[in-house]
Every structure is written in C-alpha cells, then in structure tokens.
Motif scaffolding. Sequence first.
Motif: not given
Length: 708
Positions: A347-348, A362-369
């Motif tokens: 998410k930007v 800048v991104f908010d990373v919402q989950a880890t694969v």
Amino acid sequence: MSEPVKKKIAILGGGVSALTSAFCLASQPGAAERYEITVYSIGWRLGGKCATGRNPDFGNRIEEHGIHGFLGSYYNTLSMMTEVYRLLDRPKDMPLATFEQAFYPVDSILCWEFRDYRWINWPLSMPRNDLKPWEPESLPTLQHWIKALVEFLGKRLDHAAGTVPSTFLEFTLARGLFNKLAAEADKIAAGEGGPLLKAIDDFWLWFKKHVEALVEKNDALRHLYITLDYFLTMIRGIIKDDVINKGFDQLDDENFSDWFARHGGSMLTISSPLSLNTPNLSYQYPDGDTTRPPAMAAGAYLHWTLREFAYLGSFGWLFAAGTGDTVVAPLYLLLKRLGVKFELFHKVREITTGTQGVGEIVFDVQATVKDGARGYDPLVDLPLAKFGGKTLPVWPDRPHYDQLVEGEAMQAAGVDLESYWTPWKPVAEKRLRAGEGFDTVICAISIGALPILAPQLMQANPKWPPMVEAIKTVQTQTLQIWMNRTLKDMGLPFEYKNYDRLIGATFVNPIDGVADFTDLIPMETWPAQQTPQSLLYFSGATPQYGLQPPFSDHDYPKREYARVKYQAQQYLQACMGALLPKSVTNAVNPPGDMIGFDFSQLVCLQNDAATVGVARLEQQFWKPNIDPTERYVTSPPGSTKHRLKAWESGFANLVIAGDWIYTGLNVGSFEGACMGGKLAAHAVDPAAVPLDKVYGYPLSQGPKMENL
C-alpha cells in the motif's frame, strides 16, 4: 561483455490502467531486455474498481464492485483483450479459452418511463453489424461515428413501421425524407455539414408537424419521436459547433442538458431515459446526490454517447464469468509470463519529491509471504461442472491466509486489507529511491487518493490542486441478489421482438442501474438443490454527508455497509413491483404487499427458522465503494481543461495513468482507464504505443518534445 542496463519501471496501482500500461510495454518485442517492470498494489488481488472475489461460503459466487461490461465502442479495450487471449493461448478445452468464449454479444437494453403515475417499459434493440471487435480501425473518426448513427436511426425508423399505427405515420414519405438525410451524411467527411444540417431540419420539421401532437397517447410513437429528436439534435449541434474541426473539449464548460436545449432539443427528450442513460450509468450527480439534477460536461457526454452507438459488431460485449475471471486474471497470468513482477500487499503511503522529480516511494507492507522466493500465488483454480470439471483461475474474496506469516492473526481479526480504514497495522516499510528502486514511475492510482498519498507533488506542481478540485469523485454502491425463481416467472416482459436480456437504467434512484447476470450462475458452484434460477445486479451513486472521517475511525466502513443495506432493502420494498410485477408479496403469497418484493425468493444456503422475510437479505451481497481509490471519477462541466495528460505530471520521472487523466474520452470507464494506460505507455516509450493506436484520442493533443 556486460549485460545491458534495464530501465526499472514501478507501476503504482493494480487497476485497469496499471495493467494496461504494463501490457503495452511488456508485450513489445525485446521488452524483457529493455525493461524491469514491477506492479505494486494494495491487498491480495488486482483489478481496482473491477476487482472480483469468489465467496466459497456461498457457492463460490462472484462478488463485484458494480455492474461491468464492455460497450461495442470500447475500441481500445476490445482490441487489447483480443490480443491478451491470443497471446495467452489457453488449451482449447479450458473454460474461457478464447476471446469468443470469454465475451458474448448483447443487443438490447430496457429502460423505463414514468408517465401518468405508472411505469412504462421502453426496450431498445440495437441491430448487429459486420464489424469485428478486434478491428478498431473500422470506425476511426467522428465522421464515421455520425454516419453509423444515421444508419442506426434509419433502422429504428424501419422498425417503427411495424409498431406505429399507419394512421399516425405516413411511413413512405417519412422514409423518403430520411433517405435524403442519410445521403447527405456521406458529405460530412468532406467537411460539408451544411447540406446535412438542411436535410435534418427538413426531415424534422415534417416529422414534428405530423406526429408531435400524437406522442402523448402512443408509447411507440413517443419513443420514436424522442429517439429521432435526441440523435438529430446531437448531430445538428455537432455541425453548428464545428466539433469535427474544433473537437469536443470546446463544449466542456457547458452542462449537457443546456447544450441540448441550446440546439433545439425538447424537454421531453432531455428528460427522457434515453438522454439520462449516460449520466445515470456514469454516476454524474454532484457529490453523488441523486436528488439533484445530473451535471456532465457536454463534450464528454457527446463523445461518449456518439461512440456508444458507433459500435463494433454488437452494442455490448458481456463477460462469460466475473470481471476478475474474464479480464483481470488473464491479464495477470499473461503479464507474469512476460516477466512483469507483482508486489501485492504493498500500500503506497507517500510519494515524495526529489531533485529530478519523484524522489522516493514509501510503502506500507501489509503482510509477509511465507515462501518469499516463490512469491504469493493469488488465484484459485475453480473446477466448473459446466466444463466437465475443468478449472478456471479466479480471484478469491479473501487472502490466502496459509501463504502469509500473519495469515492466522489476519483471519482471526477479520480485517479488510483493501480498506483505508482497516485497523490492521503494516508489518514492514519499503522505500524505493529514484535511480535505485526505479527509473520511471507510472502512477495509476485513482485521483481520489492523490491528496493523501502525494501532498509534496500537489505542493510542487501548481496544476495538481485545481485538477484534484475540478475532477470530482463520488461514492457508489452495489447490490447482487440470487433468486429461486426465473425473471420470466417473476413478471419480466419478454415479449418484445429481439429482446434478449434485462440491462437497464433510469429506473429509480439512488440504485438506478440494473442488469440480469443469470447466465453467470453456471460459472458458480451452488449445491444442486439450491442453485439459483436468476441473478440481478444493481448499482447507483451514494451521497456523502459531510467530510469522510479520518482513517482512524475503523467503524466507518461498517456504518456505510449498514447504510447500503438499508437502501437496498428500501429499494426492493418500493420498486420491485414495477420491475418484476409477479415478485411482490401479494403475487407470491397473498395477501400482502402489492408493490414490495417477497424476500422468500432470495436464495439462502444458511437456511433456518430465523431466515425469513427481510432477514434473507443478509445472505446476499452488497458493498459501499467508499475508499479513495474506488470512488467513481465524474466529468462535471469545467473539469476537462484541468485534466493533465499522461506526460504532463510536471516531474521528469513520473507518468500518470487512469480514467482521470486527459484521454480525449474523459469519462470514467473501463475504456477510459484502458486509454489512460495506453497513453502512459506511450509517454514511457512512444514506439510501444503510437498515438494513432490510442483509438479515439485526438492527435492534436499529442505530447510536445519537452514533455517526453
């Protein structure tokens, strides 16, 4: 010998424009050696406003953001999807293996008039032509569109000969006058609008003299009168305002209804379903408030409507499965094959400025694969009985929690990662810096999110704030209901000649669009004893009361869901008697409500003693489209001049894309988004998409060298 340096292109957003720009660049010969393309998108799926989710709790039913389909005038979209299916080259026994299997023609719409305190059905059948949806060069210019429209009107006049009493219409004389009009239409290509204008006036003066006094008491004659008045007024105005030479944009400071009135259109016509069809289907209501008259830039209105009736093959092309299944998944699979990378759950948060343009994303990373090397696999292979158990790749309505490190916690919390109001906290931050993480950015995120994500860009370029202020976005809402009776059994009139399905508009606001998607039921997996017999989609604009609350107000989506559900319930109780007369309580289980829907007709898999009456609505699907990226982009008067072109961001390494940029069409739509994506690809590499291959784009509005 060292490897050539690839140009890193970061595409922000997962909607139609983003995927189109990626396709246009990645499908070029040698693209894999020249480009490193990465698409960054919020959540677990692609599609933007056209995203589809399959709900496994209810027969893997298709759940959409709204009513979607292609018009036969979607020259860019139809030709692109033809090429996508050709390159994808699916096995012949697979569901939706070819374009012809994935899209099917539709030739009619059904509107309603409200006259004398009653609803009157108004079916419109559009004759097919021999043009192919993959040959957009067949109708390249405005002159071709006008000629196609005159031919359409001639066929409507011929059809009227069998429906209008001869005492009302001296058909032979009328057809003779119209033949003269049609003959003059050929001259418009040579710039000779005068003869056509005179032929229109001669025909219309005769026609009004003979039929105007009779339209009140004859529905078929009134519909013919409105149709001819509507389109002939349009052609008359185009000639008088010299649109062929000056273009549509010159008209965009004027409201469409004022333009029609200025060129002699009657108020009967301007207020008719035919006239209101375009602003209704494109949600052109100020602030989404359907209690106010619609407002739409006249040039955008005319461009859209004139093209609408200059179609390739059929008036419309609908999807054999959900939008995500038929359009988005094939695009995704092909782009993966072509080497495009996808970073979902990104998410930007912010786009910042630097010395050469965009400095950082800048991104908010919402989950880890879990398996980072393999990456996230977003699709589901859904077996379909209709195809002997062969599978179709589809998008789920929720993430694959088992592929995510945080999946268990995410599932337990029941959060919506696509919502800006989600309480879910990002698990990491990612920063892409100019010259390292990207060389060029294509921002294909909808304009509604730009003030939130790009305040520095807004401040640095004085053209951005007026663009964002002028190009309004509105909330929309959608409703889907699965029923245990056929539409015919519920009273839908099928007796009209060449009438093949229910697709309509201008019924009752705020839910003013309705479409029959019963044909999608076999593409779902309902239990045999509970398979629905019919399926209707509804959509409409939704007024926003006051300012949207801050994203910290996590209950806001719940309140909007409740509002849409309440409006859906009220709509069904107040309006279904006019739409489906035999669906009302008094017809199904008398005595009872004579105009309101009998909710026992809704299919409910989770059926118990409490699932009675209006409670059955709980197991249908409805959705408020409230997020900044999913609000509909409107075309109000005065807005076109503020639309920036793909290459006019004002930042050297930033290209913009979407149906909100200047596309020439300038109407929020799949086609507008596709054009926006093609224009963005042109800005990155003019050889990838020559400007004359963006069909319908005015070549006079091409980029100056300093913009490339």
